[in-house]
Structure formats: structure tokens, C-alpha cells
Design an enzyme around this catalytic site. Structure first.
Site, PDB file in Angstrom:
ATOM      1  N   SER A  39      -9.714   2.057   2.895  1.00  7.34           N
ATOM      2  CA  SER A  39      -8.839   2.802   2.012  1.00  7.34           C
ATOM      3  C   SER A  39      -7.846   1.925   1.245  1.00  7.34           C
ATOM      4  CB  SER A  39      -8.065   3.832   2.835  1.00  7.34           C
ATOM      5  OG  SER A  39      -7.235   3.207   3.800  1.00  7.34           O
ATOM      6  N   LYS A  83       0.839  -1.203   0.000  1.00  5.97           N
ATOM      7  CA  LYS A  83       0.000   0.000   0.000  1.00  5.97           C
ATOM      8  C   LYS A  83       0.872   1.250   0.000  1.00  5.97           C
ATOM      9  CE  LYS A  83      -3.955   2.016   2.506  1.00  5.97           C
ATOM     10  NZ  LYS A  83      -4.861   1.862   3.659  1.00  5.97           N
ATOM     11  N   SER A 137     -10.047  -0.385   7.052  1.00  3.08           N
ATOM     12  CA  SER A 137      -9.464  -0.190   5.716  1.00  3.08           C
ATOM     13  C   SER A 137      -8.761  -1.400   5.116  1.00  3.08           C
ATOM     14  CB  SER A 137      -8.493   0.996   5.741  1.00  3.08           C
ATOM     15  OG  SER A 137      -9.196   2.205   5.820  1.00  3.08           O
TER      16      SER A 137
END
Length: 485
Positions: free
Chosen positions: A154, A79, A178
Site C-alpha cells: 500500500s 505516508k 506494504s
């Protein structure tokens, strides 16, 4: 059949039998990215040259030495809020558009120690603020199951890349859901570890008392492999816990006889869709058939979790994001006449709307006239939410419920309504506030879109969470379903 349909243990066996090379795995990843990422748009940056060179080096090490890392040769995506030396890290924000870190996050270093191969960086909601990955300044990531729907957020890029077969595993971060929410939306396995289980050093901070890095994978077994590799105390992170890291893989016995499951009535009540409710009830029947028992319980303060979370996380974000000022690194405006103007214009131009909304909310909550009424009160409610979990765990081994109230929603459907968007995390947020571990595993489809089963455990008891998740996975075929791209 893709090589990535194999689990880590199977891939490692194929490598050692010389039926495949590590270079083949890396090649498979980049070929798949080339084939589908123009549709999915999960990746922000690729590290192809270094990855291919490292794969060749590891190929030579198959015979060259007897000891190999836990993730030897496994391709992985990271990420974009986890810093990677020499590979651009932007947090999907314009304000960090050209940020090239000079160090690796501890989790990235641990992946390297385990001899995993980093493929690239994955899209996300800007600074991890969002539930749909629509807040990225760079790309609009799509759900591989239906390209008209969101992948969640997210960590939407991390979940979508695994679901689309671009990488077999990825790292995400979870502040209010997330990892688990996008894992649910994309039909993969995502774990938020106990707060403190995994070092946050090198994770660009959103809300420091809530953020936690965790793995996203196709199977529970692979998830346990990744957590094994990245867990443990870290002198660079004072919030990492000095507790023993158990052998998570040894907990995957398939035996849950006598296990006591709590099902909060709040997790199956108002606001939770019929499909999500029915999929959880069906999952509970499977777990009953495996010898577990379940009872309905109450987490009475969970109804305050959403408001508590947004006050606390926004307050922490207001402080954490003050460092992005156009002076030290990142974006700097050209439209400033003085220093104060430079700060204002840089932040106004560099941050997206959602980030600015939360900074303003947090600054308001921390202001002198409202600190006691909002921030301090939210901290007290957080304590009550944590106590609810502690009370339930005195009698039960795990808590089970849906990960999300509904399957993935259409792109653009909730962008004009922040409260509806925030409510997507209503079932995951309490877990972060309590600091306990939670996993999402696939438990069915609704109109062709995945649904997730959330299994929540006691502090530092990821082993039991994995045991239940693995037993459920082995008794069903939900994890075998794949999107057609």
C-alpha cells in the site's frame, strides 16, 4: 546529476563544506515534484511553506551550533496514514478527507528530533489495504519505471516518490508487505523492521498486531540511517519493545564470510515467475562469491499464510475501523434520518470497496458462529508459521528469496480479481505473521521493470539483514539503475 543521487553521509558533508545549502535540497525536491508528479502522482499534500522556513532555519544552524541531528536537513516524504500535526492526514480515504491532526506521530517527532525536513504526505491504498495503490480515493499513483504499471502498495506513493527522485527518502508502513512489495516494484530499498522496533503511536491502525512503520530509500546505508533515527521504545505505544537500538551503520562492513543463508523451496516454487526465480539464483551466486553459503529449506506452513493473514488482518481492521462513524471526526453523510442511519450511510459513502470488503470479512470471522472456525484457527496457524521461522533461524543467519512473484503488473489488470491481487503479497505476508524483519533490495530487471531480493532476519536482528543487503548492493549495480521520466 541530482543532489539526491548522493547518500546521506555525502549530502551532510556537502552541507558542512558549504558546497550546498539545506534550502537547495528542499528546493530540489519541490522542483522535481513540480516537474514529474503530474505523471507519477505520488504526493497528496505538500508542506512547502513550513519546509522552506525550516530549511532556512537549519541553514543558519550549520555554523550556529556544533551539534546537528542525524538527518540534519534531509528532505523526506511521509505516508498518509502517519499523522502529522497541521498537515492533512487522510489515509487516502474519503472518510478522513479533511482530517487535520492535532499531534505528530512518534516517528514524525523523531524525524524532527533528527532535524529532517518533511516535504509532504504520500499516496497509498485506502487505510493501507491493497497491493497497487489503486484503492486511493484521491489519486492513481503510477510506477516511474513504466507509467502504465502500478507502483505496488500500500506504500506506493512512498516508493514511487523515491524512485522518481522527488524525495531521497520516505516512510511507509508494512502490514503484509506494504513497504517491501512497492520497493521491489519501484527498484528501491524498503525495510519492514521487527514488530515493536518502531513505535506505532500516530500510525492509523489497520491490523495492530501486524502494522509496522519502516524506511524506503535509494541505498541500504540510507535505510540504516533512517531506521536509526526512528527506532526505540515509546511510552505512548505499549507494543514497542524495550530493547537496545544497535548502531545499524556499524553493521555495513561488506563482510559476510561464513554467513549461512536459508532459501525456502516454497519461495521459488509454483506461482513464482521465471524472472523472479532467476534473479534470486543469480543473487545467491553473488552472495556465495562473497563467502556466504546457502541451502534449501522448508517453511511448510507458509502455504497457509495468505488465508491466515486475510482472516486476522480483516478481523483487526473490522475492530479498528469501527471508530470512523461520522460522529467524532472525518466525513459525515447528509442523508440520514436517525443515528443508526447516520452510521450506515457515513460508512457506506466514506469507505471504498476494498475497505468495506475487508470489514465485512473481518466481522464475519469474528461473529459468534464462526469465531472458532476462522479467527481462532488462524491464530493457531500463525503460531505454526512463526515456529517455522524459529526452526530455520536455529541453524541459519538469514532467509533469502524473491520479494514478489513477478515484476509490477499493469494498472487495472487485477482490480476485478481480489484473490489474484492478494497473491502479490504471498512472499511477504509470512514475515509479518512471524514479526521478523525483512528488506527488499533491487536485484535486476525484467522487461525494463525492477525485481527485488528479500532478505529476512531473526527478531531484532536488522543489523545482519542490513549487512547482507549492503554486501549484495556493493557487489552489484542494480541499485544504480533509475527510471527515465
Amino acid at each position: 546529476m541530482s543532489l539526491f543521487d548522493h547518500k546521506i553521509t555525502e549530502l551532510k558533508q556537502l552541507i558542512h563544506k558549504k558546497e550546498i545549502k539545506i534550502s537547495d535540497l528542499v528546493d530540489e525536491s519541490y522542483k522535481r515534484i513540480q516537474a514529474v508528479d503530474d505523471k507519477v502522482q505520488a504526493f497528496l499534500a505538500l508542506d512547502e511553506e513550513r519546509a522552506r522556513a525550516y530549511a532556512k532555519e537549519l541553514d543558519e544552524a550549520v555554523d550556529g551550533r556544533s551539534e546537528h541531528g542525524l538527518l540534519f536537513g534531509m528532505p523526506i516524504g511521509v505516508k498518509d496514514n502517519i499523522v502529522t500535526k497541521g498537515l492533512r492526514t487522510t489515509c487516502s480515504s474519503k472518510i478522513l478527507e479533511n482530517f487535520d491532526p492535532i499531534y505528530d506521530a512518534t516517528v514524525v517527532q523523531r524525524l524532527q528530533d533528527a532535524e529532517a525536513v518533511t516535504i509532504g504526505k504520500l499516496n497509498m491504498d485506502e487505510f493501507a489495504m491493497g497491493s497497487s495503490t489503486e484503492n486511493s480515493a484521491y489519486k492513481l499513483t503510477k510506477n516511474p519505471w513504466n507509467l502504465d504499471t502500478v507502483p505496488g502498495g500500500s506504500s506506493g506513493g512512498s516508493a514511487a516518490a523515491v524512485a522518481a527522485g522527488e524525495v531521497p527518502f520516505s516512510l511507509g508502513s508494512d502490514t503484509g508487505g506494504s513497504i517491501r512489495q512497492p520497493a521491489s516494484f519501484c527498484g528501491v530499498v524498503g525495510l519492514k523492521p521487527t514488530y515493536g522496533r518502531v513505535s506505532r503511536y500516530g500510525l492509523v491502525a489497520f491490523a495492530s498486531s501486524l502494522d509496522q512503520i519502516g524506511p524506503i530509500t535509494r541505498t541500504v546505508e540510507d535505510n540504516a540511517f533512517l531506521l536509526q533515527a526512528i527506532s526505540g521504545v515509546d511510552k505512548m505505544d505499549s507494543t514497542s519493545a524495550n530493547v537496545d537500538v544497535p548502531d545499524f551503520l556499524s553493521s555495513l562492513t561488506g563482510d559476510i564470510k561464513g554467513l549461512k543463508i536459508a532459501v525456502p523451496k516454497e519461495y521459488l516454487g509454483e506461482g513464482v515467475g521465471k524472472e523472479a526465480r532467476e534473479s534470486v539464483l543469480a543473487a545467491l551466486k553473488v552472495l556465495e562469491g562473497l563467502g556466504a553459503t546457502w541451502e534449501e529449506v522448508s517453511l511448510p506452513h507458509s502455504k497457509y499464510a495468505l488465508a491466515t493473514y486475510y482472516l486476522l488482518s480483516s478481523s483487526e481492521a473490522s475492530a479498528n475501523l469501527a471508530r470512523f462513524d461520522g460522529i467524532r471526526y472525518g466525513y459525515r453523510t447528509d442523508n440520514a434520518d436517525n443515528l443508526i442511519d447516520l452510521y450506515k450511510q457515513t460508512r457506506a459513502e466514506g469507505f471504498g470497496n476494498e475497505v468495506k470488503r475487508r470489514i465485512m470479512l473481518g466481522t464475519f470471522a469474528l461473529s459468534s458462529g464462526y469465531y472458532d472456525a476462522y479467527y481462532k484457527k488462524a491464530q493457531k496457524v500463525r503460531t505454526l508459521i512463526k515456529k517455522d521461522f524459529e526452526d530455520v533461524f536455529e541453524k541459519y543467519d538469514v532467509i533469502v528469496g524473491p520479494t514478489t512473484p513477478t515484476p509490477a503488473f499493469k494498472i487495472g489488470e487485477n482490480t476485478k480479481d481480489p484473490l489474484t491481487m492478494y497473491a502479490n503479497d504471498i512472499l511477504t505476508i509470512p514475515v509479518n505473521l512471524a514479526g521478523v524483519p525483512g528488506i527488499s533490495v533491487p536485484c535486476g530487471l525484467a522487461d525494463g521493470l525492477p525485481l527485488g531480493l528479500q532478505i529476512i532476519g531473526k527478531h531484532f536482528d536488522e543489523s545482519t539483514v542490513y549487512r547482507v543487503a549492503h554486501a549484495f548492493e556493493q557487489a552489484t549495480d542494480h541499485h544504480k539503475a533509475k527510471p527515465e521520466l
